[in-house]
Design an enzyme around this catalytic site. Structure first.
Site, PDB file in Angstrom:
ATOM      1  N   ASP A 143      48.308  11.709  27.830  1.00 42.90           N
ATOM      2  CA  ASP A 143      46.872  11.705  28.123  1.00 42.90           C
ATOM      3  C   ASP A 143      46.625  11.890  29.626  1.00 42.90           C
ATOM      4  OD1 ASP A 143      44.232  11.094  26.828  1.00 42.90           O
ATOM      5  OD2 ASP A 143      44.213   9.479  28.308  1.00 42.90           O
ATOM      6  N   GLU A 172      48.301  16.675  28.525  1.00 45.18           N
ATOM      7  CA  GLU A 172      46.888  17.048  28.531  1.00 45.18           C
ATOM      8  C   GLU A 172      46.496  17.266  29.993  1.00 45.18           C
ATOM      9  OE1 GLU A 172      42.424  15.442  27.480  1.00 45.18           O
ATOM     10  OE2 GLU A 172      43.876  14.187  28.496  1.00 45.18           O
TER      11      GLU A 172
HETATM   12  C1  NOJ Z   1      41.611  12.252  26.882  1.00 45.04           C
HETATM   13  C2  NOJ Z   1      41.528  11.847  25.453  1.00 45.04           C
HETATM   14  O1  NOJ Z   1      41.771  12.968  24.645  1.00 45.04           O
HETATM   15  C3  NOJ Z   1      40.152  11.259  25.245  1.00 45.04           C
HETATM   16  O2  NOJ Z   1      39.879  11.024  23.885  1.00 45.04           O
HETATM   17  C4  NOJ Z   1      40.053   9.991  26.052  1.00 45.04           C
HETATM   18  O3  NOJ Z   1      38.731   9.496  25.959  1.00 45.04           O
HETATM   19  C5  NOJ Z   1      40.384  10.230  27.517  1.00 45.04           C
HETATM   20  N1  NOJ Z   1      41.532  11.066  27.697  1.00 45.04           N
HETATM   21  C6  NOJ Z   1      40.657   8.935  28.221  1.00 45.04           C
HETATM   22  O4  NOJ Z   1      41.862   8.380  27.783  1.00 45.04           O
END
Ligand code: NOJ
Length: 526
Positions: A215, A270
């Site tokens: 993440d 990500e």
């Molecule tokens: C990216 C995640 O995909 C999302 O769902 C989340 O709210 C944020 N990061 C914070 O962790």
């Protein structure tokens, strides 16, 4: 027509032995499960690990290779699990560690790999580490988080009026949170944080997971002078701008750790920077992320020039690094592509595109059913980021409870939940579900589609066409973004292997792509 039987072995060869020298994740298709919304086994209206286990055969029948499960760790659920209070335990809402071990073992028995979601940028404010850090300025864990006397101008995600800094009355300082105040940022400049988080990775790697979706990975390294965001982007959340060189050393350490395990474990980051040029460096020199999400294509409109440009950007930025692309159209943070593109015909064409571009595709649970976002009435809104629509529960069958154990689900059903359910889709060879399956079968059987080169083909306006090639195997793809039939002349002959609307499969390609139709073509058909 009755339901199709179980897949014949020849139709769905498993990728347990990857192609010579290629790690499994290059030729894999990954399926994202948002556990709250996938399947509920205990009747509380929220999906759980046991629910996932009971539906593994759906994934095998569909023909995906790997599953990524969004967070199921202990959490107060301020951000539905992306606020972790214990990285090494399962939240009771989702089950137990024993349930996880069973799920992993049964996935592996079926030849499915499993990735889990690791959230290293921030913890929950209920994590014992934060409680300790917040307890006093002299706490041994004070420096595990980012505390400052004065905030800078960084904005938090979800609400551009919100500062990324929250004042702590007890200790008289601000703490940083790129997301909600309930999600304080860890300080990755602190060696103890790094060590503790490496321990988390080892915990799960030792249990046998095949990798991690990381993440907000671009958030980890921060400029320790905490400069203001420039005025022109100051109103945008800092979480989509933080891009500091110190992250790369952090990633190289993570890569060494993960590569120290056997089995080609994978790190998928990500990188939520909306420029492919900025995403590419996160692959390093083959020594940082194995794969990085690249979101610009997801935000493109359904238009041929936009997609051609986006794909060419990926080729230009990633090829020189020998970095392997990823493709994603839908996930738990954005309206589903069926909803964004406005018609089922376009969503079907988009599936052909997604599963035939060069790189590793990520499917989001429910897109194979052609689901649209649910309508969420104001009383049912629960997400601070307004993302409830794409998180509607998956309808498994056409019964009143759609195969969920309880009566009330945490979010309402998506539109046409009966007709779009997995059971109904499975009985109808013309369904979106069967289209995905045919595409996955075709991908498995073609080295060109899995690993081959990609080159654009000349095509008329409104059409994007390309060819994939490897070891003498060739496939051509024609995507008609327009709502009219278009003549697309290709140096042939070609046969229609898969059509987004199912028409003409197995027949000679006659040089026309129908309205909003996409075609996967194989050589022949003369
Ligand atoms: C990216 C995640 O995909 C999302 O769902 C989340 O709210 C944020 N990061 C914070 O962790």
């Amino acid at each position: 027509m009755g339901p199709p039987g179980p897949p014949g072995r020849a139709e769905h060869p498993r990728l347990t032995t990857p192609l010579a020298g290629e790690p499994w994740w290059r030729s894999a298709v990954v399926y994202q499960i948002y556990p709250r919304s996938f399947a509920d086994a205990d009747g509380d209206g929220v999906g759980d690990l046991e629910g996932i286990r009971r539906h593994l055969d759906h994934l095998v029948w569909l023909g995906v290779d790997a599953v990524w499960v969004s967070p199921f760790f202990r959490s107060p659920m301020a951000d539905f699990g992306y606020d972790v209070a214990d990285y090494c335990d399962v939240d009771p809402l989702f089950g137990t560690l024993a349930d996880f071990d069973r799920l992993l073992a049964e996935a592996h028995e079926r030849g499915l790999k499993m990735l889990i979601d690791w959230v290293p940028n921030h913890t929950s404010n209920q994590h014992p580490w934060f409680a300790e850090s917040k307890s006093s300025r002299s706490s041994p864990k004070r420096d595990w988080y980012v505390w400052r006397d004065r905030p800078n101008n960084w904005k938090a995600a979800f609400d551009e009026t919100q500062s990324a800094w929250t004042w702590d009355e007890d200790t008289g300082q601000y703490y940083l949170h790129l997301f909600l105040p309930e999600q304080p940022d860890l300080n990755w400049a602190n060696a103890e944080v790094v060590e503790a988080m490496h321990g988390v990775l080892r915990f799960w790697l030792d249990r046998g997971v095949d990798g991690f979706r990381i993440d907000v990975v671009h958030g980890l390294g921060k400029d320790q002078s905490f400069p203001d965001a420039p005025p022109e982007t100051a109103d945008r959340p800092w979480s989509s701008q933080n891009d500091h060189e110190s992250t790369h050393a952090i990633l190289r350490d993570l890569r060494r750790l993960v590569d120290g395990y056997s089995g080609d474990r994978v790190l998928v980051g990500e990188v939520y920077l909306l420029s492919t040029r900025q995403v590419a460096p996160y692959y390093g020199d083959g020594d940082e992320l194995h794969l990085a999400f690249n979101f610009p294509p997801l935000y493109e409109p359904w238009e041929a020039p936009a997609w051609r440009h986006s794909v060419e950007r990926v080729v230009e930025e990633l090829d020189p690094r020998r970095a392997w692309p990823t493709w994603v159209l839908s996930n738990h943070d954005n309206p589903r592509h069926r909803t964004r593109y406005g018609s089922e015909a376009r969503a079907r064409s988009a599936a052909v595109l997604l599963l035939t571009l060069r790189g590793t595709p990520f499917l989001y649970a429910g897109e194979e059913l052609g689901l649209e976002d649910a309508e969420i009435s104001p009383e049912r809104r629960v997400d601070p980021g307004g993302r409830d629509g794409c998180r509607a529960p998956i309808p498994w069958d056409a019964s009143a409870g759609h195969g969920w154990a309880g009566e009330d689900t945490w979010l309402p059903w998506p539109p046409e939940a009966d007709a779009r359910s997995a059971a109904v889709g499975r009985q109808d060879e013309g369904s979106v579900l069967h289209l995905y399956r045919r595409l996955l079968v075709a991908r498995r059987a073609s080295v060109a589609l899995r690993l081959g080169s990609w080159s654009p083909l000349p095509s008329p306006s409104g059409v994007f066409a390309y060819v994939r090639e490897a070891d003498g195997d060739r496939r051509a793809v024609v995507v008609n973004y327009t709502d009219d039939a278009v003549e697309v002349d290709l140096p042939g002959p070609w046969a229609v292997q898969v059509a987004s609307d199912g028409s003409g499969e197995g027949e000679r390609y006659e040089g026309v792509a129908g309205a909003s139709q996409a075609l996967l073509l194989s050589p022949g058909g003369s």
